[in-house]
Design a protein around this motif. Structure first.
Motif, PDB file in Angstrom:
ATOM      1  N   UNK A   1      17.084  40.450 -28.851  1.00  0.00           N
ATOM      2  CA  UNK A   1      16.031  39.213 -28.408  1.00  0.00           C
ATOM      3  C   UNK A   1      16.290  38.787 -27.552  1.00  0.00           C
ATOM      4  N   UNK A   2      16.933  39.312 -26.051  1.00  0.00           N
ATOM      5  CA  UNK A   2      16.549  38.364 -25.059  1.00  0.00           C
ATOM      6  C   UNK A   2      16.028  38.610 -23.655  1.00  0.00           C
ATOM      7  N   UNK A   3      15.235  38.577 -23.794  1.00  0.00           N
ATOM      8  CA  UNK A   3      14.089  39.202 -22.863  1.00  0.00           C
ATOM      9  C   UNK A   3      15.048  38.992 -20.905  1.00  0.00           C
ATOM     10  N   UNK A   4      15.770  38.381 -20.967  1.00  0.00           N
ATOM     11  CA  UNK A   4      16.891  38.907 -19.313  1.00  0.00           C
ATOM     12  C   UNK A   4      16.634  40.773 -18.700  1.00  0.00           C
ATOM     13  N   UNK A   5      16.499  41.627 -20.268  1.00  0.00           N
ATOM     14  CA  UNK A   5      17.226  42.495 -19.554  1.00  0.00           C
ATOM     15  C   UNK A   5      15.837  43.245 -18.661  1.00  0.00           C
ATOM     16  N   UNK A   6      14.605  42.716 -19.056  1.00  0.00           N
ATOM     17  CA  UNK A   6      13.413  43.168 -18.933  1.00  0.00           C
ATOM     18  C   UNK A   6      13.285  42.477 -17.143  1.00  0.00           C
ATOM     19  N   UNK A   7      13.982  40.648 -16.966  1.00  0.00           N
ATOM     20  CA  UNK A   7      14.040  39.830 -15.648  1.00  0.00           C
ATOM     21  C   UNK A   7      14.141  40.626 -14.961  1.00  0.00           C
TER      22      UNK A   7
END
Length: 153
Positions: free
Chosen positions: A99-105
């Protein structure tokens, strides 16, 4: 983001070769000049040769040189070769990853970082060639009797 010591040494070796008058160096010369571990530097030189950035020659009068003109060696290519795993964080085992978008960032940030490095060559990094050459010439030389032919196979 912090680059590894391996990459730091690789960039130093390549810049050194870019500005020294002979275009040739040895492991004892660079290790002494920069206060680096010869064993670690030998691995770095071997890795640079495997990547096609430098050419090595063993034996008397040996050493290593750039494999192509400095304008054709991109800093981004050197960093990619020296840092095969450029992850800023290890998200693979993270419990909130689904559920985390940090990886893409973080991936986007890494790509932007490498994109900037791709715009520059060794020639750009050595733009103040005269001053760099003078600073390198003032660095310590290997002690007399130290084998100058230390080049990994």
């Amino acid at each position: 983001m912090q680059l590894t010591r391996h990459t730091d040494y690789a960039l130093r070796v390549l810049l050194h070769l870019t500005v020294v008058p002979t275009g040739r160096a040895t492991i004892p010369e660079i290790a002494t000049a920069y206060g680096l571990s010869r064993n670690h530097l030998m691995k770095v030189v071997h890795h640079l040769a495997q990547g096609g950035f430098i050419e090595t020659q063993r034996g008397r009068g040996g050493g290593f040189t750039l494999a192509r003109p400095p304008a054709h060696i991109r800093i981004g290519a050197v960093v990619r070769h020296s840092e095969p795993d450029m992850k800023m964080a290890d998200c693979a085992a993270c419990a909130i990853r689904p559920a985390c978008g940090l990886s893409g960032v973080l991936t986007e940030a890494t790509n932007a970082f490498l994109s900037v490095l791709d715009r520059y060559s060794l020639t750009d990094a050595a733009r103040d060639r005269g001053r760099l050459a003078a600073l390198i010439a003032a660095l310590p030389a290997p002690a007399p009797g130290v084998s100058e032919a230390c080049v990994p196979s």
